[in-house]
Design a protein around this motif. Structure first.
Motif, PDB file in Angstrom:
ATOM      1  N   ALA A  77       0.815  -1.236  -0.052  1.00  0.00           N
ATOM      2  CA  ALA A  77      -0.099  -0.052   0.029  1.00  0.00           C
ATOM      3  C   ALA A  77       0.882   1.265  -0.001  1.00  0.00           C
ATOM      4  CB  ALA A  77      -0.933  -0.048   1.129  1.00  0.00           C
ATOM      5  N   ASP A  78       1.987   1.246   1.025  1.00  0.00           N
ATOM      6  CA  ASP A  78       2.858   2.369   0.762  1.00  0.00           C
ATOM      7  C   ASP A  78       3.365   2.812  -0.537  1.00  0.00           C
ATOM      8  OD1 ASP A  78       2.115   3.251   3.299  1.00  0.00           O
ATOM      9  OD2 ASP A  78       3.768   1.933   4.515  1.00  0.00           O
ATOM     10  N   ALA A  79       4.011   1.535  -1.214  1.00  0.00           N
ATOM     11  CA  ALA A  79       4.568   1.748  -2.343  1.00  0.00           C
ATOM     12  C   ALA A  79       3.559   2.448  -3.694  1.00  0.00           C
ATOM     13  CB  ALA A  79       5.136   0.360  -2.786  1.00  0.00           C
ATOM     14  N   ARG A  80       2.355   2.012  -3.290  1.00  0.00           N
ATOM     15  CA  ARG A  80       1.405   2.556  -4.441  1.00  0.00           C
ATOM     16  C   ARG A  80       0.749   4.116  -3.678  1.00  0.00           C
ATOM     17  NH1 ARG A  80      -2.419  -2.866  -4.678  1.00  0.00           N
ATOM     18  NH2 ARG A  80      -1.384  -3.823  -6.277  1.00  0.00           N
ATOM     19  N   PRO A 136       0.149   7.667  -3.431  1.00  0.00           N
ATOM     20  CA  PRO A 136       0.416   8.871  -4.357  1.00  0.00           C
ATOM     21  C   PRO A 136       0.894  10.016  -3.792  1.00  0.00           C
ATOM     22  CG  PRO A 136      -1.880   8.795  -3.555  1.00  0.00           C
ATOM     23  CD  PRO A 136      -1.337   7.708  -3.032  1.00  0.00           C
ATOM     24  N   ARG A 137       1.649  10.843  -4.483  1.00  0.00           N
ATOM     25  CA  ARG A 137       2.312  11.854  -3.926  1.00  0.00           C
ATOM     26  C   ARG A 137       1.327  12.798  -3.081  1.00  0.00           C
ATOM     27  NH1 ARG A 137       7.770  12.352  -6.065  1.00  0.00           N
ATOM     28  NH2 ARG A 137       8.058  10.806  -7.863  1.00  0.00           N
ATOM     29  N   ALA A 147       3.959  -3.224  -7.047  1.00  0.00           N
ATOM     30  CA  ALA A 147       4.097  -1.939  -7.024  1.00  0.00           C
ATOM     31  C   ALA A 147       5.359  -1.466  -6.934  1.00  0.00           C
ATOM     32  CB  ALA A 147       3.228  -1.382  -5.838  1.00  0.00           C
ATOM     33  N   VAL A 148       5.751  -0.259  -7.478  1.00  0.00           N
ATOM     34  CA  VAL A 148       6.983   0.571  -7.505  1.00  0.00           C
ATOM     35  C   VAL A 148       6.788   1.679  -6.488  1.00  0.00           C
ATOM     36  CG1 VAL A 148       9.084   1.541  -8.583  1.00  0.00           C
ATOM     37  CG2 VAL A 148       7.732  -0.312  -9.665  1.00  0.00           C
ATOM     38  N   ALA A 149       7.420   1.993  -5.522  1.00  0.00           N
ATOM     39  CA  ALA A 149       7.579   3.109  -4.901  1.00  0.00           C
ATOM     40  C   ALA A 149       8.171   4.370  -5.329  1.00  0.00           C
ATOM     41  CB  ALA A 149       8.411   3.026  -3.281  1.00  0.00           C
ATOM     42  N   HIS A 150       7.235   5.575  -5.585  1.00  0.00           N
ATOM     43  CA  HIS A 150       7.682   6.759  -6.191  1.00  0.00           C
ATOM     44  C   HIS A 150       7.667   7.842  -5.225  1.00  0.00           C
ATOM     45  CE1 HIS A 150       7.739   5.152 -10.201  1.00  0.00           C
ATOM     46  NE2 HIS A 150       6.610   4.538 -10.096  1.00  0.00           N
ATOM     47  N   ARG A 201       8.889   5.582  -0.456  1.00  0.00           N
ATOM     48  CA  ARG A 201       9.726   4.602  -0.328  1.00  0.00           C
ATOM     49  C   ARG A 201      10.211   4.413   1.084  1.00  0.00           C
ATOM     50  NH1 ARG A 201      12.093   7.701  -4.814  1.00  0.00           N
ATOM     51  NH2 ARG A 201      13.194   9.119  -3.638  1.00  0.00           N
ATOM     52  N   GLU A 202      10.257   5.439   1.744  1.00  0.00           N
ATOM     53  CA  GLU A 202      10.615   5.367   3.236  1.00  0.00           C
ATOM     54  C   GLU A 202       9.618   4.564   4.092  1.00  0.00           C
ATOM     55  OE1 GLU A 202      13.562   6.061   4.870  1.00  0.00           O
ATOM     56  OE2 GLU A 202      14.212   6.488   2.778  1.00  0.00           O
ATOM     57  N   LEU A 203       8.358   4.777   3.776  1.00  0.00           N
ATOM     58  CA  LEU A 203       7.332   4.191   4.451  1.00  0.00           C
ATOM     59  C   LEU A 203       7.410   2.690   4.090  1.00  0.00           C
ATOM     60  CD1 LEU A 203       4.393   6.580   4.050  1.00  0.00           C
ATOM     61  CD2 LEU A 203       5.598   5.893   6.283  1.00  0.00           C
ATOM     62  N   ALA A 204       7.744   2.214   2.624  1.00  0.00           N
ATOM     63  CA  ALA A 204       7.757   0.997   2.282  1.00  0.00           C
ATOM     64  C   ALA A 204       8.953   0.309   3.024  1.00  0.00           C
ATOM     65  CB  ALA A 204       7.816   0.764   0.571  1.00  0.00           C
ATOM     66  N   LEU A 205      10.134   0.748   3.035  1.00  0.00           N
ATOM     67  CA  LEU A 205      11.289   0.163   3.704  1.00  0.00           C
ATOM     68  C   LEU A 205      10.962   0.089   5.181  1.00  0.00           C
ATOM     69  CD1 LEU A 205      14.109   2.231   1.597  1.00  0.00           C
ATOM     70  CD2 LEU A 205      13.466  -0.243   1.717  1.00  0.00           C
ATOM     71  N   CYS A 206      10.209   0.992   5.808  1.00  0.00           N
ATOM     72  CA  CYS A 206      10.061   0.908   7.371  1.00  0.00           C
ATOM     73  C   CYS A 206       9.095  -0.506   7.527  1.00  0.00           C
ATOM     74  CB  CYS A 206       9.193   1.961   7.846  1.00  0.00           C
ATOM     75  SG  CYS A 206      10.266   3.439   8.058  1.00  0.00           S
ATOM     76  N   ALA A 207       8.311  -0.656   6.630  1.00  0.00           N
ATOM     77  CA  ALA A 207       7.392  -1.821   6.798  1.00  0.00           C
ATOM     78  C   ALA A 207       8.190  -3.203   6.268  1.00  0.00           C
ATOM     79  CB  ALA A 207       6.239  -1.834   5.724  1.00  0.00           C
ATOM     80  N   LEU A 208       9.193  -3.075   5.639  1.00  0.00           N
ATOM     81  CA  LEU A 208       9.964  -4.498   5.253  1.00  0.00           C
ATOM     82  C   LEU A 208      10.994  -4.443   6.413  1.00  0.00           C
ATOM     83  CD1 LEU A 208      11.069  -6.676   3.339  1.00  0.00           C
ATOM     84  CD2 LEU A 208      12.569  -5.098   2.307  1.00  0.00           C
ATOM     85  N   GLU A 209      11.468  -3.410   6.891  1.00  0.00           N
ATOM     86  CA  GLU A 209      12.214  -3.381   8.319  1.00  0.00           C
ATOM     87  C   GLU A 209      11.506  -4.252   9.385  1.00  0.00           C
ATOM     88  OE1 GLU A 209      14.206  -0.181  11.259  1.00  0.00           O
ATOM     89  OE2 GLU A 209      15.057  -0.472   9.343  1.00  0.00           O
ATOM     90  N   GLU A 210      10.246  -4.113   9.413  1.00  0.00           N
ATOM     91  CA  GLU A 210       9.603  -4.942  10.459  1.00  0.00           C
ATOM     92  C   GLU A 210       9.372  -6.154  10.319  1.00  0.00           C
ATOM     93  OE1 GLU A 210       4.765  -4.890  12.288  1.00  0.00           O
ATOM     94  OE2 GLU A 210       5.472  -3.218  11.096  1.00  0.00           O
ATOM     95  N   VAL A 211       9.228  -6.595   8.884  1.00  0.00           N
ATOM     96  CA  VAL A 211       9.394  -7.988   8.502  1.00  0.00           C
ATOM     97  C   VAL A 211      10.640  -8.733   8.738  1.00  0.00           C
ATOM     98  CG1 VAL A 211       9.428  -9.238   6.553  1.00  0.00           C
ATOM     99  CG2 VAL A 211       7.912  -7.729   6.570  1.00  0.00           C
TER     100      VAL A 211
END
Length: 308
Positions: A141-144, A146-147, A164-167, A172-182
């Motif tokens: 969801a974070d990668a999707r 919108p600006r 989804a590609v984070a733009h 990007r930062e929110l998506a990486l934070c979610a992956l860091e939790e994983v």
């Protein structure tokens, strides 16, 4: 966006995202699905299996992944993955991105060699499966995101393939934070399950010496001398217990140290290289880019967007 729409990479074979992007997806693939990258990818690949079974190889190292297993492939080494032999399907979340500095410490105990890290599911079935699933949904969801406007929800994807590609920096930062939790949830749980297997005190001491001063002129001989072992015996013991050689562990520690200096100081790239134990700035630039997917100067310019 479908898998066929992913940006290409310089390596021949199946396409992979170029360095700097954060790409996440969930696939449910049938027998016959396989991806082969003869020169690896330019970024890290994280896979977490939801159901079925997958087969992954990196260099000469192979593993099978079942429900709840996290398998991570470092950049730059030949890899192949697909539906496991005899499996009816392989349903899995995946992400291509850079790895943040802290992740190496969490994943390190799970190294299998050749840049592969395998964090198994909790055999007792008490692992944080629901939280990991929720974190991946949030990452998608974070990668999707919108600006501007309302962010999408975190409902499970309806399609067999969701990508989804984070733009933008926020996405990007929110998506990486979610992956860091994983990474923290899976590696942390697995580490607690492994506490009955002690690392040899001499190997642990060598790790401490490297961590205390990564930029020091450590060698296999000097580290072996510090723990009263012959160089050959020390190298064998270290590699057998940790899944990577002392010099590979040292280079990893030096690169992590360099990433922290780039994030927190205004030292020149040349001085960062020297302070991190790299005698040649050219060599430092090459291995930093190979490891993190972006050169040191660009990494500093964007901050920890693609991590270290």
């Amino acid at each position: 966006m479908t898998a066929d729409g992913l940006p290409g990479t310089a390596a021949p074979g199946d396409p992979g995202p170029p360095p700097g992007l954060v790409v996440v997806g969930r696939y449910d693939e049938l027998p016959g699905y396989a991806v082969h990258r003869p020169r690896g990818a330019d970024s890290w690949l994280f896979t977490w299996t939801v159901g079925g079974r997958g087969s992954l190889s990196q260099g000469r190292t192979e593993t099978h992944a079942g429900a709840g297993d996290l398998v991570v492939l470092a950049p730059g080494a030949p890899h192949r993955y697909g539906v496991g032999r005899g499996a009816a399907h392989w349903e899995f979340w995946w992400a291509h991105c850079g790895a943040r500095p802290a992740w190496s410490a969490w994943l390190g105990p799970h190294g299998r060699g050749d840049g592969m890290y395998v964090v198994p599911a909790d055999p007792a079935g008490d692992g944080p499966h629901a939280r990991v699933e929720a974190a991946f949904r949030r990452m998608l969801a974070d990668a999707r995101r919108p600006r501007t406007g309302t962010p999408p929800g975190t409902d499970p994807p309806d399609d067999r393939v969701a990508v989804a590609v984070a733009h933008g920096t926020t996405a990007r930062e929110l998506a990486l934070c979610a992956l860091e939790e994983v990474v923290l949830l899976t590696a942390g749980t697995a580490r607690r399950a492994r506490t009955g297997t002690e690392v040899d005190p001499r190997v642990r001491r060598a790790q401490e010496l490297i961590a205390a001063d990564p930029g020091a002129p450590h060698t296999v001989r000097s580290l072996a001398g510090e723990v009263s072992l012959s160089p050959s015996r020390f190298a064998h013991l270290f590699t057998r217990q940790l899944g990577r050689s002392p010099m590979r562990a040292l280079r990893e520690a030096r690169l992590q140290h360099a990433a922290r200096l780039l994030e927190s100081t205004d030292l020149s790239v040349e001085r960062v290289a020297a302070a991190s134990g790299f005698a040649s700035p050219f060599h430092f630039n090459r291995v930093f880019r190979q490891r993190y997917g972006t050169p040191p100067g660009a990494y500093r310019a964007v901050g920890p967007m693609v991590g270290a």
